[in-house]
Each structure stands twice: as structure tokens, then as C-alpha cells.
Design a protein around this motif. Structure first.
Motif, mmCIF file in Angstrom:
data_model
loop_
_atom_site.group_PDB
_atom_site.id
_atom_site.type_symbol
_atom_site.label_atom_id
_atom_site.label_comp_id
_atom_site.label_asym_id
_atom_site.label_seq_id
_atom_site.Cartn_x
_atom_site.Cartn_y
_atom_site.Cartn_z
ATOM 1 N N LYS A 103 0.835 -1.213 0.000
ATOM 2 C CA LYS A 103 0.000 0.000 0.000
ATOM 3 C C LYS A 103 0.866 1.257 0.000
ATOM 4 O O LYS A 103 0.574 2.220 -0.699
ATOM 5 C CB LYS A 103 -0.879 0.048 1.256
ATOM 6 N N ASN A 104 1.928 1.231 0.794
ATOM 7 C CA ASN A 104 2.759 2.418 0.989
ATOM 8 C C ASN A 104 3.984 2.477 0.077
ATOM 9 O O ASN A 104 4.709 3.470 0.104
ATOM 10 C CB ASN A 104 3.215 2.478 2.452
ATOM 11 N N GLN A 105 4.210 1.450 -0.690
ATOM 12 C CA GLN A 105 5.414 1.375 -1.517
ATOM 13 C C GLN A 105 5.409 2.459 -2.595
ATOM 14 O O GLN A 105 4.433 2.631 -3.315
ATOM 15 C CB GLN A 105 5.523 -0.014 -2.168
ATOM 16 N N GLN A 106 6.520 3.180 -2.695
ATOM 17 C CA GLN A 106 6.672 4.233 -3.699
ATOM 18 C C GLN A 106 7.754 3.895 -4.722
ATOM 19 O O GLN A 106 7.724 4.385 -5.844
ATOM 20 C CB GLN A 106 7.015 5.562 -3.017
ATOM 21 N N ASN A 107 8.729 3.097 -4.322
ATOM 22 C CA ASN A 107 9.842 2.734 -5.210
ATOM 23 C C ASN A 107 9.687 1.286 -5.657
ATOM 24 O O ASN A 107 9.554 0.393 -4.813
ATOM 25 C CB ASN A 107 11.185 2.909 -4.482
ATOM 26 N N PHE A 108 9.734 1.082 -6.969
ATOM 27 C CA PHE A 108 9.492 -0.244 -7.517
ATOM 28 C C PHE A 108 10.686 -0.709 -8.336
ATOM 29 O O PHE A 108 11.362 0.098 -8.985
ATOM 30 C CB PHE A 108 8.224 -0.236 -8.377
ATOM 31 N N ASP A 109 10.904 -2.011 -8.293
ATOM 32 C CA ASP A 109 11.980 -2.610 -9.080
ATOM 33 C C ASP A 109 11.608 -2.577 -10.555
ATOM 34 O O ASP A 109 10.455 -2.825 -10.929
ATOM 35 C CB ASP A 109 12.216 -4.060 -8.638
ATOM 36 N N LYS A 110 12.586 -2.273 -11.385
ATOM 37 C CA LYS A 110 12.381 -2.255 -12.836
ATOM 38 C C LYS A 110 13.065 -3.448 -13.501
ATOM 39 O O LYS A 110 12.793 -3.768 -14.642
ATOM 40 C CB LYS A 110 12.930 -0.957 -13.444
ATOM 41 N N ASP A 111 13.959 -4.090 -12.767
ATOM 42 C CA ASP A 111 14.730 -5.207 -13.305
ATOM 43 C C ASP A 111 14.419 -6.461 -12.496
ATOM 44 O O ASP A 111 14.629 -6.480 -11.279
ATOM 45 C CB ASP A 111 16.225 -4.869 -13.231
ATOM 46 N N PHE A 112 13.891 -7.474 -13.159
ATOM 47 C CA PHE A 112 13.585 -8.729 -12.489
ATOM 48 C C PHE A 112 13.734 -9.862 -13.497
ATOM 49 O O PHE A 112 13.487 -9.680 -14.690
ATOM 50 C CB PHE A 112 12.193 -8.723 -11.847
ATOM 51 N N PRO A 113 14.140 -11.060 -13.028
ATOM 52 C CA PRO A 113 14.494 -12.159 -13.929
ATOM 53 C C PRO A 113 13.322 -13.065 -14.317
ATOM 54 O O PRO A 113 13.419 -14.289 -14.264
ATOM 55 C CB PRO A 113 15.543 -12.925 -13.114
ATOM 56 N N PHE A 114 12.213 -12.474 -14.686
ATOM 57 C CA PHE A 114 11.039 -13.223 -15.108
ATOM 58 C C PHE A 114 10.107 -12.269 -15.840
ATOM 59 O O PHE A 114 10.282 -11.051 -15.797
ATOM 60 C CB PHE A 114 10.317 -13.868 -13.912
ATOM 61 N N ARG A 115 9.126 -12.847 -16.520
ATOM 62 C CA ARG A 115 8.111 -12.021 -17.179
ATOM 63 C C ARG A 115 6.924 -11.903 -16.226
ATOM 64 O O ARG A 115 6.561 -12.860 -15.540
ATOM 65 C CB ARG A 115 7.662 -12.671 -18.482
ATOM 66 N N ILE A 116 6.338 -10.712 -16.180
ATOM 67 C CA ILE A 116 5.141 -10.493 -15.382
ATOM 68 C C ILE A 116 4.118 -9.771 -16.254
ATOM 69 O O ILE A 116 4.453 -8.810 -16.939
ATOM 70 C CB ILE A 116 5.453 -9.729 -14.067
ATOM 71 N N GLN A 117 2.890 -10.288 -16.247
ATOM 72 C CA GLN A 117 1.826 -9.722 -17.078
ATOM 73 C C GLN A 117 0.604 -9.421 -16.221
ATOM 74 O O GLN A 117 0.346 -10.116 -15.233
ATOM 75 C CB GLN A 117 1.382 -10.722 -18.147
ATOM 76 N N LEU A 118 -0.145 -8.419 -16.645
ATOM 77 C CA LEU A 118 -1.409 -8.066 -16.015
ATOM 78 C C LEU A 118 -2.498 -8.167 -17.072
ATOM 79 O O LEU A 118 -2.425 -7.512 -18.115
ATOM 80 C CB LEU A 118 -1.349 -6.641 -15.447
ATOM 81 N N ILE A 119 -3.493 -9.000 -16.800
ATOM 82 C CA ILE A 119 -4.592 -9.212 -17.746
ATOM 83 C C ILE A 119 -5.903 -8.923 -17.020
ATOM 84 O O ILE A 119 -6.104 -9.374 -15.888
ATOM 85 C CB ILE A 119 -4.593 -10.657 -18.281
ATOM 86 N N PHE A 120 -6.791 -8.166 -17.680
ATOM 87 C CA PHE A 120 -8.106 -7.862 -17.112
ATOM 88 C C PHE A 120 -9.187 -8.579 -17.907
ATOM 89 O O PHE A 120 -9.128 -8.649 -19.137
ATOM 90 C CB PHE A 120 -8.389 -6.354 -17.163
ATOM 91 N N THR B 244 19.736 -19.918 0.990
ATOM 92 C CA THR B 244 20.765 -19.055 1.577
ATOM 93 C C THR B 244 20.694 -17.631 1.044
ATOM 94 O O THR B 244 21.178 -16.716 1.698
ATOM 95 C CB THR B 244 22.181 -19.617 1.334
ATOM 96 N N GLU B 245 20.108 -17.443 -0.134
ATOM 97 C CA GLU B 245 20.031 -16.093 -0.705
ATOM 98 C C GLU B 245 18.608 -15.797 -1.173
ATOM 99 O O GLU B 245 18.140 -16.354 -2.157
ATOM 100 C CB GLU B 245 21.007 -15.929 -1.861
ATOM 101 N N LYS B 246 17.961 -14.887 -0.445
ATOM 102 C CA LYS B 246 16.580 -14.519 -0.739
ATOM 103 C C LYS B 246 16.541 -13.203 -1.496
ATOM 104 O O LYS B 246 17.268 -12.269 -1.168
ATOM 105 C CB LYS B 246 15.798 -14.389 0.565
ATOM 106 N N LYS B 247 15.669 -13.128 -2.483
ATOM 107 C CA LYS B 247 15.440 -11.910 -3.247
ATOM 108 C C LYS B 247 14.011 -11.441 -2.992
ATOM 109 O O LYS B 247 13.087 -12.246 -2.914
ATOM 110 C CB LYS B 247 15.618 -12.149 -4.748
ATOM 111 N N VAL B 248 13.835 -10.143 -2.864
ATOM 112 C CA VAL B 248 12.520 -9.541 -2.686
ATOM 113 C C VAL B 248 12.364 -8.454 -3.731
ATOM 114 O O VAL B 248 13.250 -7.610 -3.899
ATOM 115 C CB VAL B 248 12.358 -8.947 -1.271
ATOM 116 N N LYS B 249 11.246 -8.476 -4.440
ATOM 117 C CA LYS B 249 10.964 -7.481 -5.477
ATOM 118 C C LYS B 249 9.598 -6.858 -5.230
ATOM 119 O O LYS B 249 8.641 -7.536 -4.877
ATOM 120 C CB LYS B 249 10.955 -8.125 -6.872
#
Length: 156
Positions: A37-54, A144-149
Motif C-alpha cells: 500500500k505504501n510502496q513508492q519505489n518499484f523494481d524495474k529489473d527482475f528475472p522473469f516475465r510479469i503480465q497483467l490481464i483484465f 541461503t540467498e533470498k530476493k525480494v521485489k
């Protein structure tokens, strides 16, 4: 009689442990939802495809967030989508309340081992809008290595 009391005690302990885990999961869900809800800064680089469909329903829209085509191995994925749901509405979430893990592996699918082609989060909203997505995953099986986006996905 002693066996019955012992059995009831063990049963109550198991129920209490299960409720504690559920409370912990719900607390984590609320924390992630509030962060989105409060997030203002978003990642632009991520190692997968993400789509939004309505898809239009009667008076609202169903939205689907699809995460697929990983470029790296992703283990124990947890994701939550937020499209301005109210506190009474539940945000779509995967990997938090589930008993089994979700993994994405480049060019590999094996549902018996919990490796999927992609994952999907579906929710409802009043109008087409930008959807905020939280996704966390490990890049190794040993965790051992967690990523959060934090990702903001706009309607196309």
C-alpha cells in the motif's frame, strides 16, 4: 484415564501450535499488504516475465497477474498482489498459506516436485488500474540467498 488426559493434552498442544503458525502467517500477510500500500519505489529489473490481464465481469473486473518465463531458478516463491483492495477484501496471495512450495525453473516443469511453468494471482477490482506486486524467492535450494521485489504492473 491417564492416557486419555495425555492424549487430550497432546491434541491441545498441536492445535495451539497450528493456531500460532496461522497467526504468524496472517501477520506476515498484513505486513506485506501494508508495505505494498505504501510502496513508492518499484523494481524495474527482475528475472522473469510479469503480465497483467483484465477480464470484465458484470460490474467489475477480474485481474490476473501471471509470473512466468524465469531466467534464473526461483525457489519457495511467495507473492501477493494489491489493487487497492479494502481491509475487508483479501488480496490474492500464493506461497504464504499454502502447504506446498512453488518453484520456477528455466525450461523445466515437474508439478510432482512443485516446479511450475508459471504462477498466477487473481483478484477483483472496480476498474482497470495499476497493480502492485510483492514477490520473494530464493535463488538456491538451500535457501541461503533470498530476493525480494516490489513491482508495479500497469494495464496494457
Amino acid at each position: 484415564m491417564k492416557k486419555t488426559i495425555l492424549f487430550i493434552s497432546v491434541l491441545l498442544l498441536c492445535v495451539a501450535c497450528n493456531q500460532t503458525q496461522q497467526n504468524s502467517q496472517f501477520t506476515m500477510y498484513e505486513e506485506i499488504k501494508n508495505d505494498l500500500k505504501n510502496q513508492q519505489n518499484f523494481d524495474k529489473d527482475f528475472p522473469f516475465r510479469i503480465q497483467l490481464i483484465f477480464n470484465q465481469l458484470d460490474q467489475k473486473y477480474r485481474y490476473d497477474i501471471i509470473i512466468d518465463q524465469p531466467q534464473i531458478n526461483m525457489y519457495n516463491i511467495m507473492a501477493l498482489a494489491y489493487a487497492q483492495e479494502t481491509d475487508e477484501q483479501t488480496c490474492p496471495v500464493i506461497g504464504l498459506f499454502d502447504q506446498e512450495p512453488y518453484h520456477l525453473h528455466k525450461n523445466y516443469v515437474n508439478k510432482a516436485e512443485h516446479f511450475y511453468k508459471g504462477i498466477q494471482l487473481s483478484g477483483e477490482c472496480e476498474m482497470k488500474r495499476t497493480v502492485k506486486v510483492y514477490i520473494s524467492y530464493y535463488i538456491d535450494e538451500e535457501k541461503t540467498e533470498k530476493k525480494v521485489k516490489y513491482i508495479e504492473v500497469s494495464p496494457s
